[in-house]
Design a protein around this motif. Structure first.
Motif, PDB file in Angstrom:
ATOM      1  N   PRO A  11       0.798  -1.238   0.000  1.00  7.23           N
ATOM      2  CA  PRO A  11       0.000   0.000   0.000  1.00  7.23           C
ATOM      3  C   PRO A  11       0.827   1.283   0.000  1.00  7.23           C
ATOM      4  CG  PRO A  11      -0.953  -1.588   1.509  1.00  7.23           C
ATOM      5  CD  PRO A  11       0.340  -2.178   1.048  1.00  7.23           C
ATOM      6  N   HIS A  12       2.019   1.292   0.662  1.00  4.82           N
ATOM      7  CA  HIS A  12       2.719   2.578   0.673  1.00  4.82           C
ATOM      8  C   HIS A  12       3.283   2.934  -0.703  1.00  4.82           C
ATOM      9  CE1 HIS A  12       6.336   0.159   2.466  1.00  4.82           C
ATOM     10  NE2 HIS A  12       6.557   0.312   1.183  1.00  4.82           N
ATOM     11  N   PHE A  13       3.632   1.937  -1.523  1.00  6.11           N
ATOM     12  CA  PHE A  13       4.020   2.238  -2.904  1.00  6.11           C
ATOM     13  C   PHE A  13       2.806   2.692  -3.717  1.00  6.11           C
ATOM     14  CE2 PHE A  13       7.498  -0.838  -1.847  1.00  6.11           C
ATOM     15  CZ  PHE A  13       8.566   0.024  -2.075  1.00  6.11           C
ATOM     16  N   VAL A  14       1.678   2.050  -3.487  1.00  4.88           N
ATOM     17  CA  VAL A  14       0.450   2.415  -4.195  1.00  4.88           C
ATOM     18  C   VAL A  14       0.024   3.835  -3.840  1.00  4.88           C
ATOM     19  CG1 VAL A  14      -2.008   1.864  -4.462  1.00  4.88           C
ATOM     20  CG2 VAL A  14      -0.320   0.016  -4.393  1.00  4.88           C
ATOM     21  N   LEU A  15       0.113   4.183  -2.562  1.00  3.83           N
ATOM     22  CA  LEU A  15      -0.251   5.531  -2.139  1.00  3.83           C
ATOM     23  C   LEU A  15       0.697   6.579  -2.714  1.00  3.83           C
ATOM     24  CD1 LEU A  15      -1.373   5.211   1.592  1.00  3.83           C
ATOM     25  CD2 LEU A  15      -2.716   6.047  -0.340  1.00  3.83           C
ATOM     26  N   PHE A  16       1.968   6.262  -2.776  1.00  4.92           N
ATOM     27  CA  PHE A  16       2.909   7.206  -3.392  1.00  4.92           C
ATOM     28  C   PHE A  16       2.512   7.469  -4.836  1.00  4.92           C
ATOM     29  CE2 PHE A  16       6.408   7.936  -6.264  1.00  4.92           C
ATOM     30  CZ  PHE A  16       7.038   9.042  -5.707  1.00  4.92           C
ATOM     31  N   ASN A  17       2.235   6.395  -5.592  1.00  6.77           N
ATOM     32  CA  ASN A  17       1.874   6.556  -6.994  1.00  6.77           C
ATOM     33  C   ASN A  17       0.588   7.359  -7.155  1.00  6.77           C
ATOM     34  OD1 ASN A  17       0.138   5.245  -9.424  1.00  6.77           O
ATOM     35  ND2 ASN A  17       2.299   5.352  -9.971  1.00  6.77           N
ATOM     36  N   ALA A  18      -0.430   7.033  -6.336  1.00  7.88           N
ATOM     37  CA  ALA A  18      -1.692   7.775  -6.410  1.00  7.88           C
ATOM     38  C   ALA A  18      -1.483   9.236  -6.045  1.00  7.88           C
ATOM     39  CB  ALA A  18      -2.723   7.129  -5.496  1.00  7.88           C
ATOM     40  N   GLY A  19      -0.677   9.490  -5.002  1.00  8.35           N
ATOM     41  CA  GLY A  19      -0.422  10.859  -4.580  1.00  8.35           C
ATOM     42  C   GLY A  19       0.269  11.675  -5.652  1.00  8.35           C
ATOM     43  N   SER A  20       1.201  11.056  -6.379  1.00 13.96           N
ATOM     44  CA  SER A  20       1.902  11.787  -7.438  1.00 13.96           C
ATOM     45  C   SER A  20       0.956  12.183  -8.564  1.00 13.96           C
ATOM     46  CB  SER A  20       3.044  10.929  -7.991  1.00 13.96           C
ATOM     47  OG  SER A  20       2.550   9.786  -8.670  1.00 13.96           O
ATOM     48  N   LYS A  21      -0.149  11.452  -8.722  1.00 15.07           N
ATOM     49  CA  LYS A  21      -1.088  11.715  -9.816  1.00 15.07           C
ATOM     50  C   LYS A  21      -2.196  12.696  -9.434  1.00 15.07           C
ATOM     51  CE  LYS A  21      -0.122   7.324 -12.087  1.00 15.07           C
ATOM     52  NZ  LYS A  21      -0.564   5.975 -12.466  1.00 15.07           N
ATOM     53  N   VAL A  22      -2.367  12.969  -8.151  1.00 12.75           N
ATOM     54  CA  VAL A  22      -3.387  13.936  -7.723  1.00 12.75           C
ATOM     55  C   VAL A  22      -2.746  15.131  -7.035  1.00 12.75           C
ATOM     56  CG1 VAL A  22      -5.134  12.125  -7.492  1.00 12.75           C
ATOM     57  CG2 VAL A  22      -3.786  12.783  -5.490  1.00 12.75           C
ATOM     58  N   ALA A  23      -1.417  15.242  -7.130  1.00 11.35           N
ATOM     59  CA  ALA A  23      -0.726  16.330  -6.432  1.00 11.35           C
ATOM     60  C   ALA A  23      -1.073  17.692  -7.009  1.00 11.35           C
ATOM     61  CB  ALA A  23       0.783  16.102  -6.471  1.00 11.35           C
ATOM     62  N   ASP A  24      -1.356  17.741  -8.318  1.00 11.01           N
ATOM     63  CA  ASP A  24      -1.744  18.994  -8.944  1.00 11.01           C
ATOM     64  C   ASP A  24      -3.266  19.083  -9.031  1.00 11.01           C
ATOM     65  OD1 ASP A  24       0.905  19.762  -9.284  1.00 11.01           O
ATOM     66  OD2 ASP A  24       1.047  18.725 -11.221  1.00 11.01           O
ATOM     67  N   ALA A  25      -3.770  20.300  -9.048  1.00 10.76           N
ATOM     68  CA  ALA A  25      -5.217  20.523  -8.935  1.00 10.76           C
ATOM     69  C   ALA A  25      -5.998  19.942 -10.113  1.00 10.76           C
ATOM     70  CB  ALA A  25      -5.492  22.023  -8.806  1.00 10.76           C
ATOM     71  N   ALA A  26      -5.562  20.245 -11.336  1.00 16.14           N
ATOM     72  CA  ALA A  26      -6.341  19.836 -12.507  1.00 16.14           C
ATOM     73  C   ALA A  26      -6.498  18.312 -12.609  1.00 16.14           C
ATOM     74  CB  ALA A  26      -5.703  20.404 -13.783  1.00 16.14           C
ATOM     75  N   PRO A  27      -5.409  17.521 -12.478  1.00 18.10           N
ATOM     76  CA  PRO A  27      -5.584  16.070 -12.515  1.00 18.10           C
ATOM     77  C   PRO A  27      -6.470  15.558 -11.382  1.00 18.10           C
ATOM     78  CG  PRO A  27      -3.284  16.645 -12.844  1.00 18.10           C
ATOM     79  CD  PRO A  27      -3.982  17.888 -12.421  1.00 18.10           C
ATOM     80  N   ALA A  28      -6.339  16.149 -10.197  1.00 15.94           N
ATOM     81  CA  ALA A  28      -7.168  15.717  -9.070  1.00 15.94           C
ATOM     82  C   ALA A  28      -8.638  15.937  -9.376  1.00 15.94           C
ATOM     83  CB  ALA A  28      -6.753  16.469  -7.809  1.00 15.94           C
ATOM     84  N   ILE A  29      -8.977  17.102  -9.934  1.00 19.38           N
ATOM     85  CA  ILE A  29     -10.372  17.402 -10.284  1.00 19.38           C
ATOM     86  C   ILE A  29     -10.878  16.422 -11.333  1.00 19.38           C
ATOM     87  CG2 ILE A  29     -11.868  19.112 -11.384  1.00 19.38           C
ATOM     88  CD1 ILE A  29     -10.113  21.267 -10.082  1.00 19.38           C
ATOM     89  N   ASP A  30     -10.035  16.102 -12.303  1.00 18.36           N
ATOM     90  CA  ASP A  30     -10.429  15.161 -13.361  1.00 18.36           C
ATOM     91  C   ASP A  30     -10.772  13.798 -12.763  1.00 18.36           C
ATOM     92  OD1 ASP A  30     -10.916  13.957 -15.759  1.00 18.36           O
ATOM     93  OD2 ASP A  30      -8.903  14.193 -16.574  1.00 18.36           O
ATOM     94  N   TYR A  31      -9.953  13.311 -11.843  1.00 18.03           N
ATOM     95  CA  TYR A  31     -10.241  12.028 -11.200  1.00 18.03           C
ATOM     96  C   TYR A  31     -11.543  12.094 -10.398  1.00 18.03           C
ATOM     97  CZ  TYR A  31      -5.774   9.744 -12.305  1.00 18.03           C
ATOM     98  OH  TYR A  31      -4.732   9.137 -12.948  1.00 18.03           O
ATOM     99  N   ILE A  32     -11.731  13.162  -9.667  1.00 14.98           N
ATOM    100  CA  ILE A  32     -12.931  13.302  -8.835  1.00 14.98           C
ATOM    101  C   ILE A  32     -14.181  13.355  -9.700  1.00 14.98           C
ATOM    102  CG2 ILE A  32     -14.142  14.856  -7.255  1.00 14.98           C
ATOM    103  CD1 ILE A  32     -11.370  15.620  -6.137  1.00 14.98           C
ATOM    104  N   ASP A  33     -14.128  14.122 -10.792  1.00 10.10           N
ATOM    105  CA  ASP A  33     -15.299  14.272 -11.665  1.00 10.10           C
ATOM    106  C   ASP A  33     -15.594  13.014 -12.471  1.00 10.10           C
ATOM    107  OD1 ASP A  33     -15.558  16.836 -10.751  1.00 10.10           O
ATOM    108  OD2 ASP A  33     -14.671  17.782 -12.537  1.00 10.10           O
ATOM    109  N   SER A  34     -14.594  12.157 -12.666  1.00  9.19           N
ATOM    110  CA  SER A  34     -14.771  10.971 -13.511  1.00  9.19           C
ATOM    111  C   SER A  34     -15.234   9.745 -12.746  1.00  9.19           C
ATOM    112  CB  SER A  34     -13.453  10.646 -14.234  1.00  9.19           C
ATOM    113  OG  SER A  34     -13.029  11.714 -15.039  1.00  9.19           O
ATOM    114  N   ASN A  35     -15.403   9.873 -11.432  1.00 10.70           N
ATOM    115  CA  ASN A  35     -15.770   8.712 -10.629  1.00 10.70           C
ATOM    116  C   ASN A  35     -16.985   9.012  -9.763  1.00 10.70           C
ATOM    117  OD1 ASN A  35     -13.344   6.553 -10.837  1.00 10.70           O
ATOM    118  ND2 ASN A  35     -12.516   8.618 -11.010  1.00 10.70           N
ATOM    119  N   ALA A  36     -17.454   7.989  -9.086  1.00 11.36           N
ATOM    120  CA  ALA A  36     -18.649   8.116  -8.264  1.00 11.36           C
ATOM    121  C   ALA A  36     -18.411   9.089  -7.111  1.00 11.36           C
ATOM    122  CB  ALA A  36     -19.051   6.741  -7.718  1.00 11.36           C
TER     123      ALA A  36
END
Length: 669
Positions: free
Chosen positions: A486-511
């Motif tokens: 999990p700590h490797f998985v969390l690092f990878n996920a964190g690197s992909k939502v660290a910036d605002a625009a990608p984070a918003i895209d993930y949030i808007d694309s899911n439930a």
């Protein structure tokens, strides 16, 4: 159109052709990527009815697409081969260009790899093959080579038996989110639709002929269909004629003799010429045409495009790490779609992570300095080439269970209480963004494992009903079970939502409900990546020697190996490994209660500087180091078996004669 009379004026470059964006160099193209102007010509090619879609699966994904060469760029550098083709095709010497848009089509990464490995080929229509065959039956001269000129051509897909486990999920002409948006085709793909493309039959015949240059290869592709089998044999004959010309001298009114560039000799070219209409004949290039050479770089502005590389990537995951990944996963199949073809080893924490990132994570994860290993099997999992490419392009990530996220969130500022997880397996949820909007996932219900790369044909054909179709945003996608930590998985996920625009895209694309979890992941990642370790953290950990730039990638080490990293004064150093510069700091620190004594001062205080004592100190240091290796901070099985030899090599030449016969094993026992 064969047999028509051509006037030299018909081949005068148009103003568009004679521009900098559409030139053919007199030498072969040596760019590492397809030039931008070539990509544009492929995308805008007349008769290219696929538009921006990929040729085989008919999917448009501008973020991840490969531009594949039919006649490979590597072959395009082989001057003897190119001379033979130019002679056979009746082309002006030195003008055949592998980066012609007539030689490039779009493919998914998966089918690009299979195409390059000779697992499938294309066959032109019989009427085109007949034209080329008749040219040789009548012993035609190169200048009489058939001028086949159309905007688009029809091709038949023919697959090797090694494709028995590969299903093709092709988009139909309906909306992408429709239940009937995709049709599944399985080997031998007898009902696969006719492929229409702008690529020229000459290049297709050459490529297919390479894959049919041996009798056993032809037999493997034969399908028992009279028309297809005859075309396969005709392609093999035509190809043989092209690469083995009869030696007839090249006859042309042109006095043009381009200077060839030998790849190994570093010579340079002095001329470039406009790309002539397909196919260029033996017509002198006008002397008044002067165009700049083709560009040699590719900058695709926000898109992830790929072409056939000259050489495959050399930096690979060590074999031992791969074995441990497969053993931990339980099968050699893709984690997401559960298939076993075109697999790659994906890292959550990238192999090229920099020194600062690794140091911050070691401190945040309560590890000793220098013990974080990016090639641990807990950081690697298997993906198909397509999904790996999308993963690296920030199109999706894995989400741990919320209870696990909460544990890391609660202790993010307290490394000493960093959570210790139970042994695997762990459960994850697939989270995607809008980049996956046009990409379906066809997950295989069961899979036996990876097909052997030995050309065997006794593998069962995968049935068309063996797949579950999942469409964006994949609401019913099953829970993913994996060995990755999990700590490797969390690092990878964190690197992909660290910036605002990608984070918003993930949030808007899911439930709904994902936002709060994404916020926690972002805070965890930010804390981990912030430098908080005290200065003595490096010195308190394992001693570290900077790795050379040629650090061997075929060895799994228990310690990381950053590249070109400078050490600080606080680093532990092997006694006798060099004389440090005298300290510039005062030995008594003014208002300070204490001060560090440098190595030179310590040497002055030590009255016994005999070689025997120096060696004894070194032996004591080795024993202390071996005793401090933190077993729980690494994969013990990944310690190199030849560590004794490595250390012996490091100490070679430093030991006095009376200890030359002592083994490292004895010293550290």
């Amino acid at each position: 159109m064969s047999g028509e009379a051509y006037d030299e004026a018909d081949f005068q470059p148009s103003p568009e052709t004679a521009s900098a964006a559409d030139t053919t160099p007199s030498n072969r193209n040596y760019a590492d990527h397809v030039p931008d102007d070539a990509l544009k010509r492929v995308n805008e090619a007349p008769g290219n009815i696929t538009r921006l879609r990929r040729l085989i699966d008919n999917i448009e994904c501008r973020h991840v697409v490969d531009y594949a060469h039919v006649l490979s760029r590597a072959d395009g550098k082989k001057n003897e081969l190119m001379f033979n083709l130019e002679r056979s095709w009746g082309i002006q010497p030195g003008t055949l260009n592998s980066n012609s848009h007539r030689n490039i089509f779009r493919l998914s990464a998966k089918f690009h790899r299979l195409f390059d490995e000779g697992k499938w080929l294309l066959l032109p229509e019989m009427k085109i093959l007949d034209e080329y065959n008749q040219h040789y039956k009548s012993q035609g001269l190169p200048i009489d080579f058939p001028a086949v000129m159309h905007d688009s051509y029809k091709y038949t897909l023919v697959a090797h038996p090694d494709m028995k486990q590969v299903a093709i999920h092709r988009r139909t002409e309906v909306m992408i989110n429709s239940p009937s948006a995709f049709k599944t085709f399985v080997y031998p793909y007898e009902d696969f639709p006719t492929i229409i493309s702008h690529v020229h039959p000459r290049f297709v015949i050459f490529n297919s002929g390479q894959k049919l240059d041996k009798l056993l290869k032809i037999k493997a592709f034969l399908k028992g269909n009279a028309d297809v089998d005859k075309r396969l044999k005709d392609v093999a004959k035509i190809y043989d004629n092209w690469i083995k010309p009869d030696g007839t001298p090249l006859k042309s009114k042109s006095t043009f003799a381009p200077r060839r560039v030998q790849p190994d000799r570093g010579k340079t070219s002095i001329s470039s010429y406009a790309e002539l209409p397909e196919p260029p004949l033996l017509i002198p290039v006008p002397r008044n045409v002067c165009t700049p050479p083709r560009s040699v770089t590719s900058d695709t502005a926000g898109e992830v495009t790929h072409d056939t590389p000259e050489k495959r990537e050399q930096r690979q995951t060590p074999d031992k790490a791969k074995e441990k990944v497969v053993a931990a996963a339980g099968a050699e199949v893709c984690l997401i779609d559960n298939t076993n073809n075109v697999l790659e080893y994906a890292h959550l924490l990238p192999r090229k992570s920099d020194f600062a990132t690794l140091t911050n994570l070691e401190y945040s994860w309560n590890m000793k300095f220098g013990t974080l290993n990016v090639n641990t099997h807990q950081n690697i999992f298997l993906l198909t080439k397509n999904l790996h490419r999308l993963f690296d392009a920030n199109s999706w990530f894995l989400l741990p269970e919320e209870s696990i996220v909460d544990q890391y969130y609660a202790t993010r500022d307290d490394p000493k209480n960093f959570p210790v997880m139970a042994p695997p397996p762990y459960k994850y949820t697939l989270v995607v963004n809008s980049k996956m909007g046009a990409i379906p996932i066809h997950r295989q219900k069961s899979c036996k494992g990876k097909v052997k790369e030995t050309g065997t044909t006794d593998v069962d054909v995968v049935p068309a009903n063996a797949f579950e179709k999942h469409i964006f945003p994949f609401p019913g996608f099953p829970t993913i079970t994996s060995h990755v930590h999990p700590h490797f998985v969390l690092f990878n996920a964190g690197s992909k939502v660290a910036d605002a625009a990608p984070a918003i895209d993930y949030i808007d694309s899911n439930a709904p409900g994902l936002e709060s979890i994404v916020e926690k992941i972002d805070e965890i990642y930010t804390t981990w990546m912030t430098r908080r370790a005290p200065k003595e953290f490096d010195a308190a950990g394992l001693p570290y020697t900077p790795a050379n730039d040629d650090y061997p990638d075929d060895r799994t080490t228990s310690r990381r190996a950053p590249r070109s990293v400078k050490r600080t004064r606080g680093t532990t150093q092997l006694p006798g490994d060099g004389s440090p510069q005298p300290s510039k700091k005062p030995k008594s620190g003014g208002g300070q209660d204490c001060a560090w004594l440098d190595d030179a001062t310590l040497a002055e205080l030590d009255h016994d500087q005999s070689p025997k004592k120096a060696w004894a100190k070194k032996v004591a240091w080795i024993q202390a180091w071996v005793g401090r290796v933190p077993v729980d901070a690494m994969d013990v099985d990944e310690v190199p078996r030849d560590i004794d030899h490595d250390l012996a090599g490091k100490l070679a030449g430093q030991a006095p004669d009376y200890v030359a016969s002592i083994s490292i094993s004895e010293l550290s026992s």
